[in-house]
Motif scaffolding. Structure first.
Motif, mmCIF file in Angstrom:
data_model
loop_
_atom_site.group_PDB
_atom_site.id
_atom_site.type_symbol
_atom_site.label_atom_id
_atom_site.label_comp_id
_atom_site.label_asym_id
_atom_site.label_seq_id
_atom_site.Cartn_x
_atom_site.Cartn_y
_atom_site.Cartn_z
ATOM 1 N N ARG A 28 0.924 -1.358 0.307
ATOM 2 C CA ARG A 28 -0.258 0.257 0.252
ATOM 3 C C ARG A 28 0.964 1.358 -0.081
ATOM 4 N N ALA A 32 1.183 3.753 -2.853
ATOM 5 C CA ALA A 32 0.529 5.285 -2.682
ATOM 6 C C ALA A 32 1.298 6.255 -3.404
ATOM 7 N N GLN A 36 1.742 9.466 -6.374
ATOM 8 C CA GLN A 36 2.622 11.031 -5.616
ATOM 9 C C GLN A 36 2.958 11.046 -6.680
#
Length: 88
Positions: A28, A32, A36
């Motif tokens: 995860r 993420a 970004q």
């Protein structure tokens, strides 16, 4: 319990174990961070790219049509100028 049910239970237990493990957290976090990074790069989706490519192709086609039309008009003007000079 039959063999198929037993295998399905093992798969479910392993999936649950993996979902609660640090590996799932790591996955995860990596997703993420990558999300970004991709957002900072101003990337576009494939759909957006395809739409823009289609618009560009249509614009190029229109430019070619207009160039052809301009050449035809220039030829007509030149012919008219030639007739005008010949009649003088």
């Amino acid at each position: 319990m039959n063999r198929t049910q037993w295998i399905e239970d093992i798969q479910k237990n392993l999936s649950d174990l993996i979902a609660r493990s640090p590996a799932a957290d790591l996955e995860r976090n990596v997703k993420a961070m990558m999300g970004q990074a991709f957002n900072k790069m101003d990337l576009v989706t494939r759909e957006e790219f395809d739409v823009q490519a289609d618009l560009l192709a249509r614009a190029r086609e229109r430019v070619e049509q207009l160039n052809t039309r301009i050449q035809q008009l220039e030829a007509r003007v030149a012919a008219l100028e030639g007739q005008s000079l010949a009649s003088k």
